[in-house]
Design an enzyme around this catalytic site. Structure first.
Site, PDB file in Angstrom:
ATOM      1  N   ASP A 102       0.810  -1.233   0.000  1.00 31.20           N
ATOM      2  CA  ASP A 102       0.000   0.000   0.000  1.00 31.20           C
ATOM      3  C   ASP A 102       0.835   1.272   0.000  1.00 31.20           C
ATOM      4  O   ASP A 102       0.315   2.336  -0.254  1.00 31.20           O
ATOM      5  CB  ASP A 102      -0.864   0.063   1.267  1.00 31.20           C
ATOM      6  CG  ASP A 102      -1.931  -1.015   1.256  1.00 31.20           C
ATOM      7  OD1 ASP A 102      -2.192  -1.552   0.167  1.00 31.20           O
ATOM      8  OD2 ASP A 102      -2.487  -1.304   2.327  1.00 31.20           O
ATOM      9  N   THR A 105      17.808   8.052 -20.310  1.00 32.65           N
ATOM     10  CA  THR A 105      18.629   7.057 -21.003  1.00 32.65           C
ATOM     11  C   THR A 105      18.721   5.810 -20.148  1.00 32.65           C
ATOM     12  O   THR A 105      18.847   5.903 -18.924  1.00 32.65           O
ATOM     13  CB  THR A 105      20.054   7.567 -21.286  1.00 32.65           C
ATOM     14  OG1 THR A 105      20.889   6.425 -21.577  1.00 32.65           O
ATOM     15  CG2 THR A 105      20.689   8.259 -20.085  1.00 32.65           C
ATOM     16  N   ARG A 129     -15.554   1.655 -24.502  1.00 34.11           N
ATOM     17  CA  ARG A 129     -16.180   1.411 -23.208  1.00 34.11           C
ATOM     18  C   ARG A 129     -15.567   2.227 -22.081  1.00 34.11           C
ATOM     19  O   ARG A 129     -14.471   2.775 -22.203  1.00 34.11           O
ATOM     20  CB  ARG A 129     -15.975  -0.053 -22.811  1.00 34.11           C
ATOM     21  CG  ARG A 129     -17.046  -0.947 -23.342  1.00 34.11           C
ATOM     22  CD  ARG A 129     -16.853  -2.361 -22.854  1.00 34.11           C
ATOM     23  NE  ARG A 129     -17.826  -3.188 -23.542  1.00 34.11           N
ATOM     24  CZ  ARG A 129     -17.632  -4.449 -23.910  1.00 34.11           C
ATOM     25  NH1 ARG A 129     -16.477  -5.030 -23.649  1.00 34.11           N
ATOM     26  NH2 ARG A 129     -18.569  -5.115 -24.526  1.00 34.11           N
TER      27      ARG A 129
HETATM   28  P1  ATP Z   1      -0.323  -4.553   6.426  1.00 36.34           P
HETATM   29  O1  ATP Z   1       0.209  -3.231   5.959  1.00 36.34           O
HETATM   30  O2  ATP Z   1      -0.236  -5.604   5.419  1.00 36.34           O
HETATM   31  O3  ATP Z   1      -1.662  -4.461   7.063  1.00 36.34           O
HETATM   32  P2  ATP Z   1       0.648  -4.747   9.113  1.00 36.34           P
HETATM   33  O4  ATP Z   1       1.977  -5.060   9.644  1.00 36.34           O
HETATM   34  O5  ATP Z   1       0.118  -3.391   9.397  1.00 36.34           O
HETATM   35  O6  ATP Z   1       0.707  -5.034   7.567  1.00 36.34           O
HETATM   36  P3  ATP Z   1      -1.183  -6.025  10.936  1.00 36.34           P
HETATM   37  O7  ATP Z   1      -2.170  -7.088  10.661  1.00 36.34           O
HETATM   38  O8  ATP Z   1      -1.672  -4.728  11.435  1.00 36.34           O
HETATM   39  O9  ATP Z   1      -0.379  -5.854   9.579  1.00 36.34           O
HETATM   40  O10 ATP Z   1      -0.087  -6.553  11.950  1.00 36.34           O
HETATM   41  C1  ATP Z   1       0.528  -7.814  11.805  1.00 36.34           C
HETATM   42  C2  ATP Z   1       0.728  -8.454  13.157  1.00 36.34           C
HETATM   43  O11 ATP Z   1       1.535  -7.580  13.962  1.00 36.34           O
HETATM   44  C3  ATP Z   1      -0.538  -8.654  13.954  1.00 36.34           C
HETATM   45  O12 ATP Z   1      -1.207  -9.837  13.595  1.00 36.34           O
HETATM   46  C4  ATP Z   1       0.013  -8.705  15.368  1.00 36.34           C
HETATM   47  O13 ATP Z   1       0.530  -9.963  15.649  1.00 36.34           O
HETATM   48  C5  ATP Z   1       1.145  -7.688  15.337  1.00 36.34           C
HETATM   49  N1  ATP Z   1       0.646  -6.374  15.813  1.00 36.34           N
HETATM   50  C6  ATP Z   1       0.032  -5.411  15.077  1.00 36.34           C
HETATM   51  N2  ATP Z   1      -0.296  -4.366  15.851  1.00 36.34           N
HETATM   52  C7  ATP Z   1       0.120  -4.645  17.082  1.00 36.34           C
HETATM   53  C8  ATP Z   1       0.077  -3.967  18.349  1.00 36.34           C
HETATM   54  N3  ATP Z   1      -0.466  -2.754  18.478  1.00 36.34           N
HETATM   55  N4  ATP Z   1       0.616  -4.579  19.418  1.00 36.34           N
HETATM   56  C9  ATP Z   1       1.178  -5.780  19.308  1.00 36.34           C
HETATM   57  N5  ATP Z   1       1.243  -6.480  18.180  1.00 36.34           N
HETATM   58  C10 ATP Z   1       0.719  -5.934  17.073  1.00 36.34           C
END
Ligand code: ATP
Length: 778
Positions: free
Chosen positions: A166, A542, A201
């Site tokens: 993203d 280039t 379209r």
């Molecule tokens: P994406 O951008 O793909 O959503 P992300 O790293 O933000 O990636 P999340 O699902 O938010 O994805 O986080 C991945 C994992 O990180 C969670 O499943 C959890 O285990 C851990 N995690 C996220 N937020 C926290 C938090 N505030 N405290 C502790 N662990 C967390």
């Protein structure tokens, strides 16, 4: 070696252990990051570990924490997704889960953690480090661990790598994976455009991005979509009328296709969701535009597949930097993550970036959209403005400059074709028209200008028409034609005369080293020909990326993508058929950028550059290394290897000769072949990065030229910046005067810059491929 520093031992006399983990949604490039971390950790004297399945692996421990060897990450650069798995882990959100994780770290002897994931994963990481002393204390109190056991692990080091398609993390321009996802989206939109055009379209295309419109916006810019919806900048309440008016205008000038790109998180300013169905119904309304409209939701194809060249570079260099950050970390160093600003990889405090990222989502929720845009990097707002300009939505006269400030701007391409030349021209034309300038195409470079200017009916100098350039956003090559001839060869007197004849007030030049040389000649000829005292800006384009004054030229990313794809295919063949080495000759003139970066991104065993040259000792050392490497491969392993040779690395040792020497010296233990991809490297469709940067940089160039509107010839001639080259240098975009660049930064004999930023990257290629110290040519 890039860094002589080696990891010290732990207080218990054991080797330090770094563990690498991927977490959150998978992103292309994560495997490259794992490979880089594992190999540079080993190189720096650590033991390398991987935690499988994200935080779940850390909480569960056991087999999910594995020691990694050098060979375990072989070939990972070209694999999509993450090979060490990722998972959403509920347990890690709670302290008991983190307590288990801390215990697993200690019993495995791991003192440092490098995590590649999104803002959630990195928030979790920071929390873990903050709690660390308390977690250890509790483990001792509950007798899970002894004082003795925790003693060597009192300080936990954590470094973040941002892996997310993203591109939603503040503090870094881009994240690992976002350019691959964008490439996938643009490829799909390009396919859809063909059918849209055929049937006249409209298509509504939904892309990922709940809180972040980067993918939607960049896809809009790169493909020249008619309208985009992004969460950070919801359209005004009258978006329906706005969209229909713009699309009606586009159809009115003869466009046969309509593309609307929507981020998943598209909202109106009141926070109401805007769905693709709503947009479709509006476009198809028989009482309105009555367009035959289809919806395409791209979904998970956006995550899939092998990483693009840039994501491999980013993942690799950031992985190496993460290991260095672990080496440098002291107990009181705040947790950092590795970011990139323009072209510079930097360490930044993690928590500020996480807080800013969360603020964007909050600002969107609170409908404070100016704040949401402000929290994104400056490039984002700039590109949004560029997008509005290039959709020609402002062809009304509201933004026109006063007539005395309006110029006739000549646009010319010089040198070989490179991806992004057409997008640059399209954006420049759109910007000119928005501001009331007259963009004039000079066809086929200086040769066309001077020899065919009288030709009818087309002529070599024509004013642009919007419909003509509108579909150039994703076209490769050069639609106005490019030519290598320099103005002195064409006849400077004629050039000057024609500039006056066609009343050209400014020149926007796009091209490579010949363009640079041409600009230099024009500047120097000003004394003799006063007609040349007009502002001129050069946008380097280039594949060789050898233009002084910038670290990046348009088309170089397209070239690397083509080369990486080619090398991946060849490597597969090399692995599948027999134990084989492919010696691949790359383009790039006397500049080693292309072979070095391609070598980094495909994991080449060795790279030979024109800067360094090739010697017999070097070849001998590399052959010894190859013999050893093939001997160490297990019986089942059918590993292919690649050597990349810049086309001008040596006048004697060609790719064929090197391949022949290797084959002879291998004594049947392995095979060798040469391969020359040639002009494939110029690329078909330009990469999204080249297209987006083309838009952004060309608009900046015209803005720069605009500053001289109405100035006297004397003022222009006296201002060194009236003839300049735009460049990405480190963390910024700058204009540097030709006078300075040509006299202080140019190696004219070798047609390349005197200093190159990628000199630091070369040793990384060697380190990560395990190449031993090689005797360098004298
Ligand atoms: P994406 O951008 O793909 O959503 P992300 O790293 O933000 O990636 P999340 O699902 O938010 O994805 O986080 C991945 C994992 O990180 C969670 O499943 C959890 O285990 C851990 N995690 C996220 N937020 C926290 C938090 N505030 N405290 C502790 N662990 C967390």
């Amino acid at each position: 070696r890039p860094n002589g520093q080696k990891a010290e031992l732990l207080p218990n006399g054991k080797r330090r252990k770094i563990a690498m983990m991927t977490s959150g949604g998978d992103a292309p490039g994560m495997n490259g990051a794992v490979r880089a971390v594992v190999r540079s950790a080993i190189d720096e004297g650590f033991d390398a570990y991987c935690i499988y399945e994200g935080y779940e692996g850390l909480v569960q421990g056991g087999d999910l924490i594995k020691k990694m060897s050098w060979g375990d990450v072989r070939g990972w650069l070209s694999e999509g997704g993450t090979l060490i798995g990722t998972a959403r882990c509920k347990a890690f959100y709670e302290r008991p889960g983190r307590l288990k994780a801390a215990k697993n770290m200690v019993i495995n002897g791991i003192d440092s953690l490098i995590i590649c994931g999104g803002d959630g994963s990195l928030t979790g990481a920071d929390k873990f480090r903050f709690e660390w002393p308390g977690l250890l204390e509790e483990l001792v109190q509950t007798k899970e661990l002894t004082e003795e056991e925790i003693k060597p692990f009192m300080h936990l080091t954590i470094v973040g790598l941002v892996g997310s398609i993203d591109n939603d993390m503040s503090g870094t321009d881009v994240t690992i994976g976002c350019f691959s996802a964008l490439a996938r989206i643009c490829e799909m939109v390009d396919y859809i455009e063909a059918t849209a055009s055929s049937h006249s379209r409209a298509f509504v295309i939904e892309v990922m991005g709940r809180h972040c419109g980067w993918l939607a916006l960049m896809a809009g810019v790169a493909t020249g979509a008619d309208f985009v919806f992004i969460p950070e900048k919801p359209r005004a309440d009258n978006w329906r009328e706005e969209m229909c008016t713009i699309i009606a205008k586009h159809r009115g000038v003869g466009k046969r296709k309509t593309i609307v790109i929507m981020a998943e998180g598209a909202n109106d300013q009141q926070g109401n969701k805007i769905t693709p169905e709503q947009v479709k119904d509006l476009l198809a309304d028989p009482k309105g535009l009555a367009l035959d409209t289809r919806i395409t939701t791209l979904g998970h194809v956006q995550r899939g597949g092998s990483a693009c060249s840039f994501d491999r570079t980013l993942a690799t260099l950031q992985g190496v930097e993460a290991v260095r950050a672990v080496l440098d970390a002291k107990p009181d160093t705040p947790t950092c993550f590795i970011a990139i600003n323009e072209n510079k990889i930097v360490r930044k405090p993690l928590m500020k970036a996480v807080r800013d990222t969360q603020e964007v989502a909050k600002a969107i929720q609170a409908r404070d959209f100016d704040r949401a845009m402000g929290l994104r990097d400056t490039e984002f707002a700039e590109i949004y403005a560029s997008y509005l300009i290039t959709t020609a939505t402002s062809l009304d006269k509201a933004l026109h400059l006063p007539s005395q400030k309006c110029m006739r701007i000549g646009i010319i391409h010089v040198g070989a074709p490179a991806g992004g030349m057409n997008s640059a021209t399209r954006a420049a034309v759109a910007y000119c028209q928005t501001r009331g300038h007259t963009p004039v195409g000079i066809y086929n470079g200086f040769a066309g200008f001077t020899r065919h200017h009288g030709d009818e009916p087309l002529g070599a100098v024509r004013e642009f028409d919007w419909l003509e350039v509108d579909n150039w956003a994703s076209k490769g090559g050069s639609e106005i034609g490019t030519n290598r001839e320099l103005p002195n060869d064409s006849g400077m007197a004629t050039v000057a005369e024609l500039i006056a004849k066609y009343k050209i007030d400014a020149i926007f030049m796009v091209g490579g080293f010949e363009a640079f040389h041409s600009m230099s000649q024009l500047r120097k000829a000003r004394k003799e020909f006063p007609q040349l005292a007009i502002p001129m800006a050069l946008l380097p384009a280039t594949i060789s990326n050898n233009v002084p004054g910038t670290e990046y030229s348009l088309g170089s990313d397209t070239c690397l993508n083509e080369l990486v794809r080619y090398c991946d295919t060849i490597k597969q063949s090399a692995s599948a058929s027999r134990r084989r080495v492919f010696v691949i000759e790359t383009q790039g003139g006397r500049c080693g950028y292309v072979p070095v970066l391609a070598g980094l991104n495909v994991g080449a065993t060795a790279v030979y550059t024109p800067e360094e040259g090739i010697s017999i000792d070097m070849l001998a050392a590399d052959i010894r290394h190859l013999r050893k490497a093939f001997a160490e491969d297990s019986g089942q392993s059918r590993a292919g290897r690649l050597i990349l040779v810049g086309e001008k690395a040596s006048s004697v040792y060609s790719a064929k000769l090197i391949a022949d020497i290797i084959r002879t010296e291998a004594h049947g233990r392995f095979e060798s072949r040469d391969s020359i991809p040639g002009h494939v490297q110029q690329g078909g469709t330009p990469s999204p990065m080249d297209r987006i940067r083309a838009v952004r940089l060309s608009i900046k160039c015209i803005e720069h030229l605009e500053k001289f509107a109405g100035a006297s010839a004397r003022t222009i001639a006296d201002d060194a910046l009236s003839s300049s080259v735009i460049g990405i240098r480190g963390a910024s975009v700058t204009f540097t005067s030709m006078e300075h660049v040509e006299s202080k930064e140019t190696d004219w004999a070798n047609r390349r810059p005197l200093e190159v930023f990628w000199a630091d990257i070369e040793p990384v290629v060697d380190t990560l491929s395990g190449r031993p110290e090689i005797p360098r040519p004298e």
